[in-house]
Scaffold this motif. Structure first.
Motif, PDB file in Angstrom:
ATOM      1  N   ASN A   1      -3.102  25.380  16.988  1.00  0.00           N
ATOM      2  CA  ASN A   1      -4.423  26.206  16.675  1.00  0.00           C
ATOM      3  C   ASN A   1      -5.029  25.661  15.519  1.00  0.00           C
ATOM      4  O   ASN A   1      -5.738  26.546  14.657  1.00  0.00           O
ATOM      5  N   GLY A   2      -4.668  24.818  14.691  1.00  0.00           N
ATOM      6  CA  GLY A   2      -5.263  24.290  13.470  1.00  0.00           C
ATOM      7  C   GLY A   2      -4.489  24.605  12.411  1.00  0.00           C
ATOM      8  O   GLY A   2      -4.961  24.395  11.287  1.00  0.00           O
TER       9      GLY A   2
ATOM     10  N   CYS B   1     -16.081  28.015  16.995  1.00  0.00           N
ATOM     11  CA  CYS B   1     -15.414  26.771  16.715  1.00  0.00           C
ATOM     12  C   CYS B   1     -14.217  26.677  17.602  1.00  0.00           C
ATOM     13  O   CYS B   1     -12.980  26.692  17.156  1.00  0.00           O
ATOM     14  N   PHE B   2     -14.391  26.472  19.027  1.00  0.00           N
ATOM     15  CA  PHE B   2     -13.273  26.265  19.906  1.00  0.00           C
ATOM     16  C   PHE B   2     -12.357  25.068  19.832  1.00  0.00           C
ATOM     17  O   PHE B   2     -11.264  25.169  20.040  1.00  0.00           O
ATOM     18  N   GLU B   3     -12.873  24.001  18.915  1.00  0.00           N
ATOM     19  CA  GLU B   3     -12.140  22.702  18.995  1.00  0.00           C
ATOM     20  C   GLU B   3     -10.727  23.090  18.174  1.00  0.00           C
ATOM     21  O   GLU B   3      -9.862  22.648  18.427  1.00  0.00           O
ATOM     22  N   LEU B   4     -10.987  24.063  17.133  1.00  0.00           N
ATOM     23  CA  LEU B   4      -9.646  24.562  16.604  1.00  0.00           C
ATOM     24  C   LEU B   4      -8.612  25.055  17.326  1.00  0.00           C
ATOM     25  O   LEU B   4      -7.550  24.770  17.132  1.00  0.00           O
TER      26      LEU B   4
ATOM     27  N   ASN C   1      -8.050  24.068  20.347  1.00  0.00           N
ATOM     28  CA  ASN C   1      -7.437  23.130  20.744  1.00  0.00           C
ATOM     29  C   ASN C   1      -6.565  22.051  20.164  1.00  0.00           C
ATOM     30  O   ASN C   1      -6.060  21.219  20.514  1.00  0.00           O
ATOM     31  N   MET C   2      -6.727  22.186  18.871  1.00  0.00           N
ATOM     32  CA  MET C   2      -5.645  21.393  18.135  1.00  0.00           C
ATOM     33  C   MET C   2      -4.296  21.954  17.957  1.00  0.00           C
ATOM     34  O   MET C   2      -4.075  23.016  18.434  1.00  0.00           O
TER      35      MET C   2
END
Length: 193
Positions: A16-17, A7-10, A12-13
């Protein structure tokens, strides 16, 4: 066969989420978790460290034998509403449920321990003032009751507009839950206390 997908989207948040809530499970049954840390490992996988967001362990189990029968149902229901609201409802709603439970718990405890019946139904600030004085002298519980009342007031729209209070956040709700748990322990109404 299940295949791992990072889950690379985390990553990019913002942060890091970290601090976000993650639901694990399905629509039939899920649990809420707070993201404590998210990092990319050397082999390309994403490791997420989670903290369970559960009211169990925060709000201790009541020892109903310590609670007078005439207050038992009200106290049990008030605490059950808190546990049901915890981490499911908005922070303001959780704070409101905690304030209500604090009021029920403290006033019931006071009457059970010799205070007049008219303590039931008083506002949490009034109840807290009685709880901190002799012969009861439960300072921690009394001050936590006052804080619960202040947080409850800060959740009101007119108070936010008039006084410029910030909106309540998850950490405020967690504090309210911890406060209720400490109050129950201070008053001796939990199992193992």
């Amino acid at each position: 066969m299940y295949v791992y997908m990072a889950c690379f989207e985390l990553l990019n948040m913002p942060n890091n989420g970290q601090g976000l809530t993650l639901a694990l499970g399905s629509s039939r049954g899920a649990s809420a978790w707070r993201i404590v840390q998210c990092e990319s490992l050397f082999n390309g996988t994403v490791m997420v460290t989670l903290k369970a967001l559960t009211a169990y362990g925060i709000v201790p189990e009541l020892n109903s034998e310590q609670i007078d029968e005439r207050f038992r149902t009200a106290v049990t229901q008030a605490v059950a509403r808190v546990v049901d609201a915890a981490f499911k409802e908005s922070p303001g709603s959780v704070v409101d449920h905690c304030k209500d439970a604090m009021q029920v718990v403290m006033s019931s405890w006071l009457v059970q321990n010799g205070a007049p019946d008219n303590v039931i139904g008083k506002e949490v600030a009034e109840t807290s003032a009685i709880l901190e004085k002799d012969p009861h002298s439960r300072l921690c519980a009394a001050n936590l009751g006052k804080i619960a009342g202040i947080l409850h007031t800060r959740n009101k729209s007119n108070a936010k507009l008039g006084k410029g209070y910030r909106s309540l956040v998850e950490e405020d709700a967690e504090f309210a839950l911890q406060s209720l748990g400490l109050t129950l322990r201070e008053l001796g109404w939990v199992k193992g206390a």
